[in-house]
Enzyme design. Sequence first.
Site, PDB file in Angstrom:
ATOM      1  N   ASP A  14       1.262   6.723   1.958  1.00  0.00           N
ATOM      2  CA  ASP A  14       2.529   6.569   1.233  1.00  0.00           C
ATOM      3  C   ASP A  14       3.692   7.206   1.994  1.00  0.00           C
ATOM      4  O   ASP A  14       3.498   8.158   2.750  1.00  0.00           O
ATOM      5  CB  ASP A  14       2.364   7.233  -0.146  1.00  0.00           C
ATOM      6  CG  ASP A  14       3.393   6.736  -1.137  1.00  0.00           C
ATOM      7  OD1 ASP A  14       4.152   5.802  -0.802  1.00  0.00           O
ATOM      8  OD2 ASP A  14       3.433   7.281  -2.252  1.00  0.00           O
ATOM      9  N   HIS A  31       6.691   0.666   7.858  1.00  0.00           N
ATOM     10  CA  HIS A  31       5.301   0.186   7.837  1.00  0.00           C
ATOM     11  C   HIS A  31       4.754   0.029   9.253  1.00  0.00           C
ATOM     12  O   HIS A  31       3.576   0.264   9.506  1.00  0.00           O
ATOM     13  CB  HIS A  31       5.207  -1.148   7.084  1.00  0.00           C
ATOM     14  CG  HIS A  31       5.593  -1.027   5.637  1.00  0.00           C
ATOM     15  ND1 HIS A  31       5.129  -0.014   4.838  1.00  0.00           N
ATOM     16  CD2 HIS A  31       6.394  -1.780   4.858  1.00  0.00           C
ATOM     17  CE1 HIS A  31       5.634  -0.152   3.619  1.00  0.00           C
ATOM     18  NE2 HIS A  31       6.405  -1.211   3.608  1.00  0.00           N
ATOM     19  N   LEU A 125     -18.079   3.727  12.823  1.00  0.00           N
ATOM     20  CA  LEU A 125     -17.209   4.045  11.693  1.00  0.00           C
ATOM     21  C   LEU A 125     -16.959   2.764  10.901  1.00  0.00           C
ATOM     22  O   LEU A 125     -16.761   1.697  11.492  1.00  0.00           O
ATOM     23  CB  LEU A 125     -15.872   4.615  12.187  1.00  0.00           C
ATOM     24  CG  LEU A 125     -14.859   4.990  11.102  1.00  0.00           C
ATOM     25  CD1 LEU A 125     -14.213   6.338  11.408  1.00  0.00           C
ATOM     26  CD2 LEU A 125     -13.757   3.947  10.959  1.00  0.00           C
TER      27      LEU A 125
END
Length: 233
Positions: A14, A31, A125
């Site tokens: 955020d 972003h 991962l």
Amino acid sequence: MPERVPTHLAIIMDGNGRWANERGLPRVAGHRAGTENLRRILTACTDYGIKILTIYAFSTENWGRPKAEVRGLMNILEMVIDRELAELHANGVQIRHLGQLEGLTPHLQRKIRHALDLTRHNDRLILNVAFNYGGRDEVVQAVRRIVADGIPAEEIDETLLSYYMYSGGLPDPDLVVRTSGEMRLSNFLIWQAAYAEYYTTPVYWPDFDEEELRKALLHYGQRERRFGLVTQT
Ligand code: FPP
């Protein structure tokens, strides 16, 4: 080095919009900066031996944002797949999608499917990308599929419901990090995060660097997880 790292880390990335505003830039620039940051955090997570990273990239509520921003976020996902997929694959990252493909353009859906397919056997991962994701929607979709599969009511328990979530088969997150100071789950992993530890920091996501991650992990390492039980003395 933190003494105990989470197996599964989930992040609400955020503050991109505020990061951009403070620099007089359009929100989409925030972003993009957030996407760059994701790169370094992903690398750091691999170095720490974190096995699963779940990121909240686009919520079902985000469709209500200005058209240019929604388009920008769709473009970012496409760009990430185009530019980063080969390297992610080479580094043993398995990409999974949490959320609905329906609603995205057929072109983007094809790209996502390709990324999932290509990396499905990687195990260094697991990167869960929550995109067009909502926690309540996830529960609704799970229940629908349980009913469609004709599962009798008495066979429905927490294990089964977990299995029907988008994250089915993966352990729940141990730690949820939210940047930019907000203290909300915002419809993220509402089922899976029932017992997760929670860490927030005022730092905006594009500025959440390796040092900030280290602080979050140190904090986690000091927490005692009781899962509703009492401490043994
Ligand atoms: C929240 O910041 C962030 C988002 C809604 C999008 C997060 C997406 C990225 C970091 C791009 C990387 C993702 C992909 C596709 C792999 P905000 O816009 O709500 O910030 P604000 O609260 O300051 O306005």
